[in-house]
Design a protein around this motif. Structure first.
Motif, PDB file in Angstrom:
ATOM      1  N   THR A 128       0.853  -1.197   0.000  1.00  0.00           N
ATOM      2  CA  THR A 128       0.000   0.000   0.000  1.00  0.00           C
ATOM      3  C   THR A 128       0.884   1.241   0.000  1.00  0.00           C
ATOM      4  N   SER A 167       1.242   3.952  -3.047  1.00  0.00           N
ATOM      5  CA  SER A 167       0.910   5.373  -2.953  1.00  0.00           C
ATOM      6  C   SER A 167       2.112   6.235  -3.335  1.00  0.00           C
ATOM      7  N   LYS A 184     -18.106   2.990  -1.979  1.00  0.00           N
ATOM      8  CA  LYS A 184     -17.195   2.318  -1.054  1.00  0.00           C
ATOM      9  C   LYS A 184     -17.945   1.468  -0.024  1.00  0.00           C
ATOM     10  N   ASP A 237      -9.768  -2.223  -5.750  1.00  0.00           N
ATOM     11  CA  ASP A 237      -9.617  -2.415  -4.308  1.00  0.00           C
ATOM     12  C   ASP A 237     -10.765  -1.914  -3.442  1.00  0.00           C
ATOM     13  N   THR A 293     -11.327   1.097  -2.737  1.00  0.00           N
ATOM     14  CA  THR A 293     -10.822   2.198  -1.916  1.00  0.00           C
ATOM     15  C   THR A 293     -11.454   3.540  -2.292  1.00  0.00           C
ATOM     16  N   SER A 294     -11.987   3.655  -3.496  1.00  0.00           N
ATOM     17  CA  SER A 294     -12.561   4.935  -3.893  1.00  0.00           C
ATOM     18  C   SER A 294     -13.971   5.060  -3.325  1.00  0.00           C
ATOM     19  N   ASP A 295     -14.316   6.253  -2.872  1.00  0.00           N
ATOM     20  CA  ASP A 295     -15.650   6.493  -2.336  1.00  0.00           C
ATOM     21  C   ASP A 295     -16.709   6.385  -3.408  1.00  0.00           C
TER      22      ASP A 295
END
Ligand code: ASP
Ligand code: MG
Length: 460
Positions: free
Chosen positions: A322, A326, A400, A425, A427-429
């Motif tokens: 992770t 990033s 999400k 993943d 992870t995005s809203d």
């Protein structure tokens, strides 16, 4: 105050321009009208420049066609006493364009700077013409107040300077209807003509709306609104009445062609609603894009696709994937490369991300620079690139939290035999993105649209 932007198809023909005239003249409050080049002309200008470069004299025919189109519109829509001046102006611009083409032909070379001059003629001709067609309209030359600066190898708007210049030029409200060209700009340092990128007229309109604190930014186009998917591919696609700024931003950066993506930010920042409307069906409600989260039944607002993507995968044994992912994404952002999807796969300690295919060479270079030490120590290995892929996005705020829906969609894709090579993943809203082989993209969109909107088996 309203800002209205009319795209190429809206200013393409006598018929469409009569609609534009009717729409604008029915407005009582002050408004700014931003127009594109006549439909298809920007492409033709580029084609002409390439012909000239290649020594093909057919470029003259392109100039002739452009002349005919403009003159036909003048004849049909400009009142007789005003025809002479605007005709002379168009002729002057066409003569200048011809000289430019001749120069390109002579040199056999076409630089980006010359091409920027060539494409500027589209809006330089259409905007004074539209100003003549509309009653009580005043023409403004947008390169006087839309300024760009160099950023990597792109021209991007100098938003602070542009904001100030728009206020200085248009802020005194000394007009009933202002008409100006979209897309074109000048470099703040060299004064050369530049532009905001293909489709950039929307962005011009947004910069003006934001600077003047407009009540609404209206994007007039040739469809009834923002649709759940590309209607050419999905006949069942329907108009979404309302979506949020974030949703529209996601859909447009992920391939929906409705609005040029940078457009949304300046108006979002000022909380100015965007409306998508149809020049050919002005009565239609269209789509509202605002910051309101309506608690309506439609969770997912649309499906879009970035067709030509590559997937870059990295193995990172013994490292927190992770964290490395990033770092990679930040390095891409710092170097102006957009990332469409990031996937950190826990088990094999690596990560993958999708970028536009033409940027994959640059992306690999950025990655090798950023992780030079790790690569040489063998802590990271196997930067591999897979080509001929598409990234598909399913967009709706609250995505999400809807793990179950995401899983059903992925199961649906698998059941249709579509190979999902990476997912976002969760992870995005707002967005569930998947990477699939390019030749399975259409089927993937059909499957998703059917699950979400036709069968309605998922997403309620
Ligand atoms: N005329 C430009 C283009 O075709 C800008 C625009 O229409 O938004 O890209
Ligand atoms: Mg457009």
């Amino acid at each position: 105050m309203r800002v209205l932007k009319f795209g190429g198809t809206s200013v393409g023909t006598v018929r469409s321009l009569s609609n534009v005239k009717k729409i604008v003249e029915s407005i009582e409050e002050p408004c700014v009208v931003v127009v594109s080049a006549l439909g298809g002309l920007t492409d033709r200008l580029i084609a002409g420049a390439e012909m000239a470069r290649d020594g093909n004299a057919e470029y003259r025919r392109e100039v002739e066609t452009a002349r005919r189109r403009h003159l036909e519109i003048i004849e049909a829509l400009v009142s007789p006493p005003r025809r002479k001046d605007i005709t002379a102006r168009i002729e002057e611009l066409l003569a200048e364009l011809t000289r430019l083409y001749e120069g390109i032909a002579l040199l056999g070379d076409l630089t980006d700077r010359t091409l920027a001059q060539v494409v500027s003629f589209g809006e330089r001709m259409s905007s004074p013409l539209v100003a003549e067609i509309i009653e009580n309209a005043t023409y403004y030359h947008s390169p006087d107040f839309i300024r760009t600066e160099r950023w990597f190898n792109k021209n991007i708007a100098d938003t602070a300077l542009t904001d100030r210049l728009i206020k200085e030029t248009l802020g005194d409200g000394g007009f009933r209807r202002a008409v100006t060209g979209g897309f074109i700009s000048t470099d703040r340092d060299t004064g050369e003509i530049t532009n905001l990128g293909r489709g950039g007229s929307d962005y011009t309109a947004a910069l003006i709306a934001a600077a003047l604190g407009a009540r609404v930014l209206e994007i007039w186009t040739d469809v009834d609104g923002f649709m759940t998917a590309d209607p050419r591919l999905i006949p069942d696609a329907f108009v979404v009445r309302h979506m949020t700024f974030i949703e529209s931003m996601e859909l447009c950066t992920m391939g929906a062609k409705v609005i040029y993506p940078p457009t949304i930010y300046p108006v979002f920042h000022k909380n100015i609603p965007i409306r998508i409307l149809n020049t050919f069906n002005p009565e239609a409600e269209g789509t509202w894009i605002t910051d309101e989260h309506h608690g309506h039944a439609l969770v997912v607002k649309g499906i879009s696709a970035v067709r030509d993507t590559t997937l870059i995968s990295v193995q990172a044994q013994g490292r927190d994937s992770t964290d490395t992912a990033s770092r990679a994404v930040n390095a891409m952002a710092k170097n102006g490369v957009s990332v469409y999807l990031v996937n950190t796969h826990e088990r094999d300690a690596g990560f993958a991300f999708a970028v536009a295919a033409p940027e994959s060479g640059t992306a690999v270079k950025i990655l090798t620079d950023e992780f030079g030490p790790e690569l040489s120590r063998g802590e990271m290995e196997n930067i591999s690139v897979s080509y001929k892929l598409a990234t598909i996005a399913v967009v709706g705020e609250g995505m999400k939290k809807r793990r179950e829906m995401q899983e059903s969609l992925l199961r649906g894709l698998a059941a249709s035999g579509i190979r999902v090579l990476a997912t976002s993943d969760g992870t995005s809203d707002t967005t569930l993105a998947v990477v699939v082989p390019a030749d399975e993209a259409d089927r993937a969109i059909e499957t998703l649209h059917c699950l979400l909107f036709a069968d309605k088996t998922v997403g309620k």
